[in-house]
Scaffold this active site. Structure first.
Site, PDB file in Angstrom:
ATOM      1  N   ASP A  61     -13.195   6.079  -0.058  1.00 56.54           N
ATOM      2  CA  ASP A  61     -13.290   4.625  -0.053  1.00 56.54           C
ATOM      3  C   ASP A  61     -12.901   4.144  -1.439  1.00 56.54           C
ATOM      4  OD1 ASP A  61     -13.672   2.194   1.241  1.00 56.54           O
ATOM      5  OD2 ASP A  61     -15.767   2.050   0.642  1.00 56.54           O
ATOM      6  N   SER A  62     -12.150   3.065  -1.461  1.00 59.29           N
ATOM      7  CA  SER A  62     -11.691   2.490  -2.722  1.00 59.29           C
ATOM      8  C   SER A  62     -11.885   0.986  -2.705  1.00 59.29           C
ATOM      9  CB  SER A  62     -10.200   2.786  -2.949  1.00 59.29           C
ATOM     10  OG  SER A  62      -9.986   4.156  -3.128  1.00 59.29           O
ATOM     11  N   GLY A 140      -1.782  -2.252  -0.070  1.00 52.60           N
ATOM     12  CA  GLY A 140      -2.989  -2.970  -0.449  1.00 52.60           C
ATOM     13  C   GLY A 140      -2.763  -3.948  -1.580  1.00 52.60           C
ATOM     14  N   ASP A 142      -1.851  -3.255  -4.572  1.00 57.82           N
ATOM     15  CA  ASP A 142      -0.932  -2.707  -5.586  1.00 57.82           C
ATOM     16  C   ASP A 142      -0.003  -3.766  -6.203  1.00 57.82           C
ATOM     17  OD1 ASP A 142      -2.076  -0.236  -5.183  1.00 57.82           O
ATOM     18  OD2 ASP A 142      -0.324   0.664  -4.222  1.00 57.82           O
ATOM     19  N   HIS A 170      -6.697   5.453  -9.977  1.00 56.90           N
ATOM     20  CA  HIS A 170      -8.076   5.783  -9.644  1.00 56.90           C
ATOM     21  C   HIS A 170      -8.130   6.907  -8.614  1.00 56.90           C
ATOM     22  CE1 HIS A 170      -6.261   2.844  -7.050  1.00 56.90           C
ATOM     23  NE2 HIS A 170      -7.193   2.990  -6.131  1.00 56.90           N
TER      24      HIS A 170
END
Length: 190
Positions: A61-62, A140, A142, A170
């Site tokens: 999950d981010s 996403g 980015d 990350h």
């Protein structure tokens, strides 16, 4: 466990050269709306184990945590992306001065090994929210995130190729820590 093809591609780019196959399982799990990425992954692992998935498996999950928005979208990043998108976040940041646009992408990986033991790996990439979208790669948020990292050159993640992004990101940090764990645990004790 992720349904996101972009995340899988990033993991594969790091794992496959080391001899590890990454197999995507799209079955998914209810994403608990919790205070932390760790809680989301732990609840996901509980659900998957209860539904009969046999370990080993890895959950990820981010989130994008924006300081001027008090950490929003954070653990709600997926929902925010699907509802307001990059444009919505840029709109919320419209009147925020350059020096106050700090943000961080965070990743939490939870590995459930063959014995059922859980191992956590985290990665953070500090940066800032761009004034406008830039770039066409990645996924996403980015196109609106500029990492503060040597070699980033003021570009968004979406302006970088996959190898460059995973070197700085990350997720790249978390996956490298996970792969180091696998390599160490596969080695015979000395």
């Amino acid at each position: 466990m992720t349904g996101n093809a972009g995340k899988v591609a990033e993991m594969r780019s790091l794992a496959e050269p080391m001899g590890y196959a990454v197999v995507q399982d799209k079955r998914g799990y209810p994403e608990l709306q919790a205070a932390s990425l760790a809680e989301v992954c732990a609840a996901g692992a509980d659900h998957l184990l209860a539904s009969g998935l046999r370990p080993p498996f890895l959950l990820e999950d981010s989130g994008l945590f924006v300081a001027a928005l008090k950490g929003f979208p954070g653990v709600y990043s997926r929902h925010a992306l699907e509802t307001i998108g990059c444009g919505g976040v840029l709109g919320l940041m419209r009147d925020v001065e350059e020096e106050l646009r700090s943000a961080a992408f965070r990743t939490y990986l939870l590995y459930v090994d063959a014995g059922g033991k859980r191992h956590a790996f985290e990665g953070t990439c500090k940066g800032r929210i761009a004034a406008r979208r830039a770039g066409s790669t990645g996924f996403g948020f980015d196109p609106i995130f500029i990492p503060d990292a040597p070699g980033a050159g003021g570009r968004t993640f979406a302006e970088m190729d996959l190898a460059e992004k995973t070197r700085l990101s990350h997720r790249g940090k978390a996956v490298r820590a996970f792969l180091a764990h696998l390599a160490k645990s596969a080695s015979p004790p000395s």
